[in-house]
Design an enzyme around this catalytic site. Sequence first.
Site, PDB file in Angstrom:
ATOM      1  N   GLU A 135      -3.496 -76.434  -2.337  1.00  0.00           N
ATOM      2  CA  GLU A 135      -2.588 -76.589  -3.464  1.00  0.00           C
ATOM      3  C   GLU A 135      -2.566 -77.993  -4.037  1.00  0.00           C
ATOM      4  O   GLU A 135      -2.062 -78.214  -5.133  1.00  0.00           O
ATOM      5  CB  GLU A 135      -1.166 -76.201  -3.023  1.00  0.00           C
ATOM      6  CG  GLU A 135      -1.053 -74.750  -2.542  1.00  0.00           C
ATOM      7  CD  GLU A 135       0.323 -74.429  -2.003  1.00  0.00           C
ATOM      8  OE1 GLU A 135       1.154 -75.363  -1.923  1.00  0.00           O
ATOM      9  OE2 GLU A 135       0.570 -73.254  -1.670  1.00  0.00           O
ATOM     10  N   ASP A 161     -18.559 -80.946  -3.362  1.00  0.00           N
ATOM     11  CA  ASP A 161     -18.726 -82.002  -2.374  1.00  0.00           C
ATOM     12  C   ASP A 161     -17.392 -82.648  -2.003  1.00  0.00           C
ATOM     13  O   ASP A 161     -17.200 -83.092  -0.872  1.00  0.00           O
ATOM     14  CB  ASP A 161     -19.684 -83.071  -2.910  1.00  0.00           C
ATOM     15  CG  ASP A 161     -21.120 -82.558  -2.997  1.00  0.00           C
ATOM     16  OD1 ASP A 161     -21.426 -81.564  -2.316  1.00  0.00           O
ATOM     17  OD2 ASP A 161     -21.913 -83.151  -3.749  1.00  0.00           O
ATOM     18  N   ARG A 268     -12.023 -86.760 -17.110  1.00  0.00           N
ATOM     19  CA  ARG A 268     -12.033 -85.476 -16.419  1.00  0.00           C
ATOM     20  C   ARG A 268     -11.812 -84.306 -17.375  1.00  0.00           C
ATOM     21  O   ARG A 268     -12.212 -83.181 -17.083  1.00  0.00           O
ATOM     22  CB  ARG A 268     -10.976 -85.464 -15.313  1.00  0.00           C
ATOM     23  CG  ARG A 268     -11.406 -86.230 -14.072  1.00  0.00           C
ATOM     24  CD  ARG A 268     -10.468 -86.010 -12.908  1.00  0.00           C
ATOM     25  NE  ARG A 268     -11.041 -86.485 -11.665  1.00  0.00           N
ATOM     26  CZ  ARG A 268     -11.799 -85.756 -10.862  1.00  0.00           C
ATOM     27  NH1 ARG A 268     -12.062 -84.504 -11.189  1.00  0.00           N
ATOM     28  NH2 ARG A 268     -12.300 -86.248  -9.749  1.00  0.00           N
ATOM     29  N   GLU A 466     -16.252 -90.313  -4.547  1.00  0.00           N
ATOM     30  CA  GLU A 466     -14.917 -90.893  -4.595  1.00  0.00           C
ATOM     31  C   GLU A 466     -15.026 -92.415  -4.604  1.00  0.00           C
ATOM     32  O   GLU A 466     -15.888 -92.984  -3.941  1.00  0.00           O
ATOM     33  CB  GLU A 466     -14.074 -90.438  -3.404  1.00  0.00           C
ATOM     34  CG  GLU A 466     -13.828 -88.936  -3.371  1.00  0.00           C
ATOM     35  CD  GLU A 466     -12.940 -88.533  -2.204  1.00  0.00           C
ATOM     36  OE1 GLU A 466     -12.235 -89.408  -1.658  1.00  0.00           O
ATOM     37  OE2 GLU A 466     -12.975 -87.348  -1.825  1.00  0.00           O
TER      38      GLU A 466
END
Length: 508
Positions: A135, A161, A268, A466
Amino acid sequence: MKMRQNHPFDTKNCFVPTSDIIAVEETEFNKKQHNIGKWQKMAKPHAFTVYYVKKARNHRWRCSDVTFWCVDEHLCNQWIQALKELLEMQKSRPKQLLVYINPYGGRRQGKRIYEQKVAPLFSLASISTDVVITEHANHAKDNLFEVNINKYDGVVCVGGDGMFSEVMHGLIGRMQKDSGIDQNNPKAPLVQCNIRIGIIPAGSTDCICYSTVGIIDPVTSALHIIVGDCQPLDVSSVHHNNTFLKYSVSLLGYGFYGDILKDSEKKRWMGPMRYDYSGFKTFLSHHYYEGTISFQPARHTLGSPRDKDSCRTGCYICKKSEQQLAEQHKECGLKREEDEEEWKVIKGKFLAINAVNMSCACPRSPKGLSPAAHLADGSADLILVRKCSRFDFLRYLVRHTNQDDQFDFSFVDVYRVKSFQFTSKLSEDNESNVTDIGKKRFGQFCRDHPACCCNSANSTWNCDGETLDSSAIEVRVHCQLMKLFARGIEENCKGEAAYSQSSIEQLL
């Protein structure tokens, strides 16, 4: 016994290794089937169906089936029982799995992919599952610190990934916590994670799945999980100033790939296209960064980044490198070995600094960033792309998509390493003390080219997709720290093979 497959009139011999059998079920014939063709000659046919892995081109696997029939009910039942007992003997196969599904990753298809393509196969193979729909970020990672992990034979992540990284951090972190290992200590020998991770690809990028299976396909990955494949995997730990930052299994990239990630994070809303846009923008910017790299060569490994020995199923180099590394540790101890090992220092101006634990292959770049990188040899390939013209850098990038040697440039250096250190010009990094060695060796990072359009003197580290908060890092490769439900990329994977070993026919 005779075999019939697909259509009652089509008969052919089919040899299937027992290791590729998925399930065996009794087959019921209805009246319509019984009245067709040669079935009419049998008073009451008895049959069972064997579901097995069918291997196709490009490493794709599918679930196929073969039906065996006879008039003797007792003989039919004997076959069913014998085959089921044979499957029970396959101890590497999972019986109970913990499944995490990221419903937001990629094109938001994770839940649908699992329910329609994967869950039916798990059910067919009699695998029980506990499914958790994540979530929020780090939901799976946090959950893995709480669940009774010993009741599961493996953990499956459905996503990209990023989802895999979350599950990996949860599992490795849980193992270290249970063993009393301090992850903040960069020299601490980490405890191996014996619980396998399965990857069902459903993200924007599925580099890890592609580099370990050879294809991005949910059904293929599910079948690798079902048959109980096991592929060891090296993991790199990343620290800053004796503080743990991240684990990495694919790419640590500073400069070009770090800048792409940093820019794409702001876009994004564009979806997967943001990587193309940010990549083109970063290429035109042509940023470079000056600095010093200090590393320890991986002398235990047999391979070289420039050789042609790609990592494949049952890789000889990975097995021998693991043995040699274990012998070195046994002889002199890990701490003493690292203290005495020679460090190499390189200073320069770099467009990109990349460290990869695997080839980092993907559909757009079938060879990856380092084609000869190995999955489990206890080393990483450190790639240094020095400052060059924009045209030369383009030539280098283009070679990721073809068969040319991408390291065959005067401005590209590649080394196989087991650890390395790096710092940046940021004021907080200048004041830090990564290690005593690093404090003596590291120079300043600056940007002094008048034509450069950089807005900042420092890039960002891209750690498996990241960003890292610090640009000064210490990296160490941990040999085969974890395991996947995979077998590496198979050689010459062609159409359905006619197997001879351990075939069904040999059971009688």
